[in-house]
Design an enzyme around this catalytic site. Structure first.
Site, PDB file in Angstrom:
ATOM      1  N   LYS A 118      45.634  32.663  48.363  1.00  0.00           N
ATOM      2  CA  LYS A 118      47.044  33.152  47.881  1.00  0.00           C
ATOM      3  C   LYS A 118      48.022  32.848  48.900  1.00  0.00           C
ATOM      4  O   LYS A 118      49.156  32.339  48.484  1.00  0.00           O
ATOM      5  CB  LYS A 118      46.691  34.480  47.191  1.00  0.00           C
ATOM      6  CG  LYS A 118      45.812  34.461  45.794  1.00  0.00           C
ATOM      7  CD  LYS A 118      45.575  35.907  45.354  1.00  0.00           C
ATOM      8  CE  LYS A 118      44.464  36.000  44.230  1.00  0.00           C
ATOM      9  NZ  LYS A 118      43.977  37.351  43.819  1.00  0.00           N
ATOM     10  N   GLN A 120      44.003  43.264  46.003  1.00  0.00           N
ATOM     11  CA  GLN A 120      42.934  42.372  45.571  1.00  0.00           C
ATOM     12  C   GLN A 120      41.746  43.421  44.907  1.00  0.00           C
ATOM     13  O   GLN A 120      41.408  44.323  45.604  1.00  0.00           O
ATOM     14  CB  GLN A 120      42.436  41.401  46.749  1.00  0.00           C
ATOM     15  CG  GLN A 120      41.372  40.470  46.485  1.00  0.00           C
ATOM     16  CD  GLN A 120      41.825  39.443  45.333  1.00  0.00           C
ATOM     17  OE1 GLN A 120      43.123  39.124  45.309  1.00  0.00           O
ATOM     18  NE2 GLN A 120      40.682  39.118  44.767  1.00  0.00           N
ATOM     19  N   ASP A 157      50.484  40.660  38.978  1.00  0.00           N
ATOM     20  CA  ASP A 157      48.987  40.577  38.663  1.00  0.00           C
ATOM     21  C   ASP A 157      49.135  40.844  37.056  1.00  0.00           C
ATOM     22  O   ASP A 157      48.161  40.599  36.501  1.00  0.00           O
ATOM     23  CB  ASP A 157      47.879  41.580  39.236  1.00  0.00           C
ATOM     24  CG  ASP A 157      47.128  40.919  40.176  1.00  0.00           C
ATOM     25  OD1 ASP A 157      46.941  39.573  39.931  1.00  0.00           O
ATOM     26  OD2 ASP A 157      46.528  41.297  41.264  1.00  0.00           O
TER      27      ASP A 157
HETATM   28  N1  GUN Z   1      39.785  39.963  41.852  1.00  0.00           N
HETATM   29  C1  GUN Z   1      39.538  38.742  40.747  1.00  0.00           C
HETATM   30  N2  GUN Z   1      40.617  38.326  40.327  1.00  0.00           N
HETATM   31  C2  GUN Z   1      41.707  38.705  40.617  1.00  0.00           C
HETATM   32  C3  GUN Z   1      43.040  38.766  40.277  1.00  0.00           C
HETATM   33  O1  GUN Z   1      43.509  37.859  39.403  1.00  0.00           O
HETATM   34  N3  GUN Z   1      43.845  39.717  40.755  1.00  0.00           N
HETATM   35  C4  GUN Z   1      43.440  40.636  41.656  1.00  0.00           C
HETATM   36  N4  GUN Z   1      44.402  41.311  42.298  1.00  0.00           N
HETATM   37  N5  GUN Z   1      42.116  41.024  41.892  1.00  0.00           N
HETATM   38  C5  GUN Z   1      41.218  39.972  41.478  1.00  0.00           C
END
Ligand code: GUN
Length: 285
Positions: A53, A97, A120
């Site tokens: 990311k 996350q 998100d």
């Molecule tokens: N863990 C697995 N997929 C995601 C996501 O799209 N965003 C976040 N913040 N955590 C995750």
């Protein structure tokens, strides 16, 4: 018949090029898009996702801030950081996350993020807005899947769509987006009695189960579009999806690979939401 491959890397490259141009334009006007990422604990998969990311931001000209906390971090410390980032006008997106260590109340953490910076799309208000068809940040993985369907001109109105998995991150928002686009949607899960009955009717089959090679060719309707959201690591270290690609590709009309399918699209949509948030902030300023 061998299915058309829906190349998530190629589609991402195209979309990220457009996002980089928008980010450059915003930066020139004095608002560089900025994403803050919070990582708690040492989950190796989460560390890889966060690294990707941050790298995606950098390449697109989006500023990124990374905050790391140990496995035994106090939730109050993370909540304090979220408050600080909520109040910082130079930050446009905040992402925590998931999963979080067990001392955390995940819901409380997600609700602490300002709705305007919830790139998100996990805040209950954004989920509610999405369900009512109001403007909202859309969760990145299902939004990326919608872009992939658009890229192959898949007609959605009246299509039979089957989603396997009912998570808040993928299954539920995926069902909402497909419903809004006019598909007839069935959500299957671990309690579904006759899974194959449902999957064999699907014009669009989305697999978000978290079990390697769970969906096999005999479960797929000939010519269907098969979207594989799974990212599983096999004992030999290789990645594989929730779909048994080898058997499914001979039945499907189009299919996403793993790696190089939905994965890069998730990050692309995160960048898109961050640029969108910065655009809204610049408009207000
Ligand atoms: N863990 C697995 N997929 C995601 C996501 O799209 N965003 C976040 N913040 N955590 C995750």
């Amino acid at each position: 018949m061998t299915a058309r491959i829906i190349d998530g890397n190629a589609l991402s490259a195209k979309l990220r090029g457009e996002l980089a141009a928008k980010a450059a334009e915003l930066t020139a006007q004095g608002t560089q898009p900025c994403l803050a990422v919070i990582l708690v604990g040492g989950d190796p998969a989460s560390a890889v996702y966060v690294r990707n990311k941050v790298a995606g931001c950098e390449k697109a000209g989006i500023k990124s801030l990374k905050f790391e906390y140990p496995q035994d971090a106090a939730p109050a410390d993370v909540l304090g950081k979220i408050s600080e980032l909520n109040a910082d006008p130079s930050v446009h997106g905040i992402l925590v996350q998931l999963p979080l260590p067990k001392q955390f109340d995940e819901k409380a953490i997600l609700e602490a993020i300002s709705v305007e910076k919830d790139v998100d799309g996990f805040h209950a208000e954004n989920v509610g807005r999405l369900s009512q068809g109001q403007e909202a940040f859309v969760p990145c993985t299902p939004n990326g899947v919608m872009e992939m369907l658009k890229s192959i001109d898949m007609p959605l109105r009246g299509a039979e769509a089957v989603v396997i998995g009912r998570s808040n991150i993928v299954g539920k928002p995926m069902a909402m987006l497909l419903t809004a686009a006019g598909a007839t949607v069935t959500v299957c899960h671990s309690g579904t009695r006759d899974l194959n009955f449902h999957t064999r009717r699907a014009d669009i089959l989305v697999a978000a189960i978290g079990k390697p090679k769970f969906v096999t060719g005999d479960m797929v309707k000939p010519g269907a579009v098969v979207i594989d959201v799974g990212i599983n690591r096999l004992p030999d270290g290789k990645l594989c999806g929730d779909v048994d690609f080898e058997s499914a590709k001979d039945v499907a009309g189009a299919i996403t690979p793993v790696p190089g399918g939905v994965g890069p699209m998730t990050i692309t949509m995160l960048l898109a939401n961050t640029v969108e948030s910065a655009t809204r902030a610049a408009r207000k300023a």
